[in-house]
Design a protein around this motif. Structure first.
Motif: not given
Length: 477
Positions: A287-299, A301-306
C-alpha cells in the motif's frame, strides 16, 4: 487495478528493503527553463480517492500535488468512480483525452461483482487545452466481447501505421469457469466509436494479465521501436517494431526483486534531457503507492535500478496507477495557472455565525454543522471574467463554481462560456455591515450582491440594514 480477493487483502511486503541496495544520482536538468512532467492518477479506494488527481514534477522524480491535493475531475457517469487513468495527447497536440476504468471500489461494489459483472465501459473526458474538460461519457469497449465481464485499466497509443489510436484494456473472459483477464484492443480516432475488439495479449494457461503500458523508443536505443511492461505475475518486458505486430519477450524485473506479487500498474516516463527512463510501479501489496525504477535501455532488464531512499519524493497524496505526460512550455504554463496552490476556505455568515455557505444537491444555502463537510469548502480562484475579481470553485466538485441564474445560486460545472464566467465572477469588497468582513458584488450585475434570504443564497440589491448583514461574510478556513 485490484487483482483477486487475495491481492485486494494485500499482505504488507517490504519493498522498501530493496531501496538500500541500489543508488541513483539526483538528475541534473538540461536547463532550468525546461518544462516538466504531469502525472494523472487516482489515490485509493472510496468515492473520493477514485477520482482524477494531478501532480507536477520539474525533474521527473520529485512530485508536487496540484490543486492542493484535491481531485481535478469527478466522474458523474457509470459507477461514479474512476481508476487507472491514461492521459492521451493527439499527434498534433491540439486535443487530449482522459480514459479511465469505470469502477468505484468500496462504494457498494463487491469483489465478485466487479470482476464478473462489472462495467463493460470506460470513462472518457476530452479537452482542447488540458485544463477545460468536457462532461465525461461512457465508451462501451467490452460489450461485444463474448462472455466479457468487465473493462479495466485502459491505455492508448497513436499508431502511425494505421493513422489512429490503438486502445487497449483488460477484460475478464473466464477460462474453464475461472477468472482470467486478458488484454484486448480496438482502434479509434475519437474515443467515441471503436472497431471490433480483438485479443491483444493472452498469456498461456490460467495466467492473468491486467496492467500493461507501451513506450516508444527513440532511434539508437535498444533493438525495438516499442517496449511494453505488463503485470502478469511478473513485471514482464516485451519489445516490438510494430504496435500490432509480433512482440518478443525480453525478461522481467525479478532480478531486482520486483514481481507482480508486489507491484502493478507500470507507468513509463522519458526524462526529456537525456536517454533515461523511469518505469513507475504501484506498490499495491505494501500500500505504498508509486515508486520509480530507472533505466537507460528499457528493452534490457539488467539495466533497471531501484533508486535509493531520499532520491525521489512522490508528494503528499498516494499516487496510484496512472500516466505521465511530458509537458510543453505552453501546457505547463496553463496547468500550473489553472491549479495553483490555493487553500480551501469557507464563507461564514455575519448575522448567523453558526452557519456557512454550502451546496447540497447543487443548490446553495447557509447551514449549521458543516465544519467538517467538504460541501462547505471552496477555493477562491482568480475571477473567471476579469482581473481583480474572484470566483468560488467547489473543493469536492472540482470544475464546479458558484453561479447565479435568475438571481438564484447553484453549483454549476464551468462550461467555458463567456456568460458562465460573468455569472460566476464577483468583486470582493469591504463588508457592507462590517468592514472587517467581506461582501461580494456581482461582476455583471454590479448593483447586486451575494446575500442569503431564508437561508438560501441569492443575488439581490442591498438597501436595508438587514440586507447589509445578509450580504456580509467572513472568509475563513
Amino acid at each position: 487495478m485490484p487483482r483477486l480477493l487475495t491481492r485486494l487483502a494485500a499482505t504488507l511486503v517490504a519493498v522498501g528493503l530493496f531501496f538500500t541496495s541500489h543508488s541513483l544520482a539526483t538528475p541534473q536538468r538540461a536547463a532550468a527553463a525546461d518544462p516538466g512532467y504531469l502525472m494523472l492518477h487516482f489515490t485509493g479506494e472510496g468515492s473520493t480517492g477514485q477520482q482524477m488527481y494531478l501532480a507536477h514534477s520539474a525533474d521527473g522524480l520529485h512530485w508536487n500535488d496540484l490543486n492542493d491535493g484535491a481531485s481535478i475531475l469527478r466522474s458523474t457517469v457509470g459507477t461514479k468512480g474512476v481508476r487507472d487513468p491514461a492521459l492521451v495527447r493527439s499527434p498534433g497536440g491540439d486535443k487530449y483525452w482522459i480514459i479511465a476504468t469505470d469502477l468505484c471500489w468500496g462504494c457498494g461494489s463487491t469483489v465478485d461483482g466487479s470482476i464478473n459483472n462489472g462495467s463493460r465501459s470506460i470513462v472518457v473526458w476530452e479537452s482542447t487545452d488540458l485544463i477545460n474538460w468536457s462532461e465525461p461519457w461512457l465508451l462501451n469497449v467490452a460489450g461485444a466481447i463474448p462472455d466479457g465481464r468487465n473493462a479495466w485499466a485502459p491505455e492508448a497509443i497513436w499508431n502511425p501505421a494505421t493513422n489512429d489510436f490503438v486502445l487497449y484494456w483488460a477484460t475478464n473472459v473466464p477460462l474453464d469457469g475461472k477468472t482470467k483477464h486478458r488484454i484486448f484492443y480496438a482502434r479509434t480516432t475519437d474515443f467515441r466509436t471503436i472497431t471490433t475488439p480483438q485479443i491483444y495479449i493472452d498469456r498461456p494457461g490460467t495466467q492473468e494479465l491486467i496492467d500493461t503500458q507501451i513506450v516508444e523508443m527513440p532511434a539508437g536505443v535498444g533493438n525495438y521501436r516499442y517496449v511494453r511492461a505488463s503485470g502478469d505475475g511478473q513485471i514482464t518486458l516485451e519489445g516490438s517494431n510494430s504496435i500490432l505486430g509480433t512482440w518478443t519477450s525480453l525478461g522481467n524485473l525479478s532480478g531486482i526483486g520486483l514481481t507482480g506479487s508486489q507491484v502493478e500498474g507500470p507507468m513509463w516516463m522519458k526524462f526529456r534531457d537525456r536517454n533515461e527512463w523511469a518505469l513507475y510501479l504501484d506498490q499495491y501489496a505494501s500500500r505504498g503507492g508509486y515508486m520509480p525504477v530507472t533505466t537507460t535501455n528499457p528493452s534490457a532488464p539488467g539495466t533497471y535500478r531501484i533508486p535509493a531512499s531520499g532520491t525521489y519524493n512522490m508528494g503528499i497524496t498516494k499516487k496510484r496507477h496512472g500516466s505521465i505526460l511530458n509537458l510543453t512550455a505552453a501546457e505547463e504554463s496553463r496547468v500550473l495557472a489553472r491549479w495553483p496552490s490555493t487553500p480551501a476556505n469557507r464563507l461564514q455568515s455575519y448575522n448567523f455565525q453558526d452557519r456557512y455557505v454550502r451546496h447540497a444537491n447543487y443548490d446553495v444555502r447557509i447551514d449549521q454543522n458543516v465544519s467538517t463537510s467538504p460541501d462547505s469548502q471552496f477555493r477562491i480562484r482568480p475571477g473567471l471574467a476579469g482581473s481583480g475579481t474572484v470566483s468560488f470553485e467547489s473543493v469536492n466538485f472540482p470544475g464546479h463554481f458558484l453561479r447565479h441564474s435568475d438571481y438564484d445560486f447553484q453549483l454549476v460545472r464551468n462550461d467555458g462560456t463567456t456568460q458562465f464566467a460573468a455569472d460566476a465572477t464577483f468583486r470582493q469588497v469591504a463588508g457592507l455591515a462590517d468592514s472587517n468582513w467581506s461582501s461580494f458584488q456581482s461582476y455583471n450585475h454590479p448593483d447586486r450582491y451575494i446575500r442569503h434570504y431564508a437561508y438560501q443564497l441569492r443575488l439581490d440589491p442591498i438597501t436595508t440594514a438587514t440586507g447589509r448583514s445578509d450580504a456580509t461574510f467572513r472568509v475563513t478556513n
